[in-house]
Write an enzyme that holds these catalytic residues in place. Sequence first.
Site, PDB file in Angstrom:
ATOM      1  N   PRO A   7       1.480   3.757   0.597  1.00  0.00           N
ATOM      2  CA  PRO A   7       1.726   4.470   1.846  1.00  0.00           C
ATOM      3  C   PRO A   7       1.892   3.497   3.007  1.00  0.00           C
ATOM      4  O   PRO A   7       1.218   2.461   3.061  1.00  0.00           O
ATOM      5  CB  PRO A   7       0.486   5.342   2.015  1.00  0.00           C
ATOM      6  CG  PRO A   7      -0.567   4.658   1.211  1.00  0.00           C
ATOM      7  CD  PRO A   7       0.146   4.027   0.061  1.00  0.00           C
ATOM      8  N   GLU A   8       2.794   3.821   3.911  1.00  0.00           N
ATOM      9  CA  GLU A   8       3.026   2.995   5.088  1.00  0.00           C
ATOM     10  C   GLU A   8       2.554   3.760   6.317  1.00  0.00           C
ATOM     11  O   GLU A   8       1.907   4.804   6.201  1.00  0.00           O
ATOM     12  CB  GLU A   8       4.503   2.598   5.149  1.00  0.00           C
ATOM     13  CG  GLU A   8       4.930   1.845   3.887  1.00  0.00           C
ATOM     14  CD  GLU A   8       6.387   1.391   3.889  1.00  0.00           C
ATOM     15  OE1 GLU A   8       6.964   1.230   4.980  1.00  0.00           O
ATOM     16  OE2 GLU A   8       6.949   1.197   2.795  1.00  0.00           O
TER      17      GLU A   8
END
Length: 295
Positions: free
Chosen positions: A2-3
């Site tokens: 996840p960013e």
Amino acid sequence: MPELPEVEVVRRGLHEHVAGRTVASVDVLHPRAIRRHLPGAADFAMRLTGQRLDAARRRGKYLWVDLSGGEAMLAHLGMSGQMLVQPADAPDEKHLRVRVRFTDDGPELRFVDQRTFGGLALADLVEVDGTWLPQPVAHIARDPMDPAFDPDAAIAALRRRRTEIKRALLDQTLVSGIGNIYADEALWRARLHGLRPADRLTRPKAAELLAHATQVMHEALGEGGTSFDALYVNVNGQSGYFDRSLAVYGQEDEPCRRCGTPIRREPFMNRSSYSCPRCQPRPRGNDRARVVVRG
């Protein structure tokens, strides 16, 4: 992994559903889920029990919840970690690793992680430039959505780095929050190949690239983040939809939206980079170290 947009979606959900609630009990169901908490599972559960979960916070891709006792519960989502808010009578998820119950007998907080690369830990807070951060996150730079983010300082830091521009974008000590997906998308928008030397970018071109990275993350946040499978969800178990808007990432052999040339995938740091061969030409051989990108 996840960013920033995906982590921000989870942070907002945690802040809405668990902030202000007091922990009644903690069940650690898999030891790897708290392996970063070195004192172990019993210590983690004991110290978290009785504490109030205050504000949910984030810096870049790092997520934590401030605790009433002055510590923080740091959450590493890894590749498949999920922070879910579930009714107490909901069936246990197959990969449930940690369960947190609250004194109000309301919905539980569950950490679910199929691949067990993520985990939870308690950490001391330290002050860095006027902001309190968990000690393991103290070295992480501000991200473009931070109100105190200084774009001029970030641009200068990127241009000082003697490395390829994509590597510089992914360096969380320079600018945080940008990962492989949004780096590729920003580079495509700026018509830059990731192998371009960061220290040879003109200031206007570096500013344009950072602006594109910021914009694409804002757009992704507006669509709930990017979900390629069922592993990334918000606290209610819902997926994001920005994967439908990606121009290059994961689009190998699909036509470039700008010129129609098939998108190319190249190996990069045990991952993949995606770019348009026509819009984003590779630097030529040994000229990489000398090329100057004009704004």
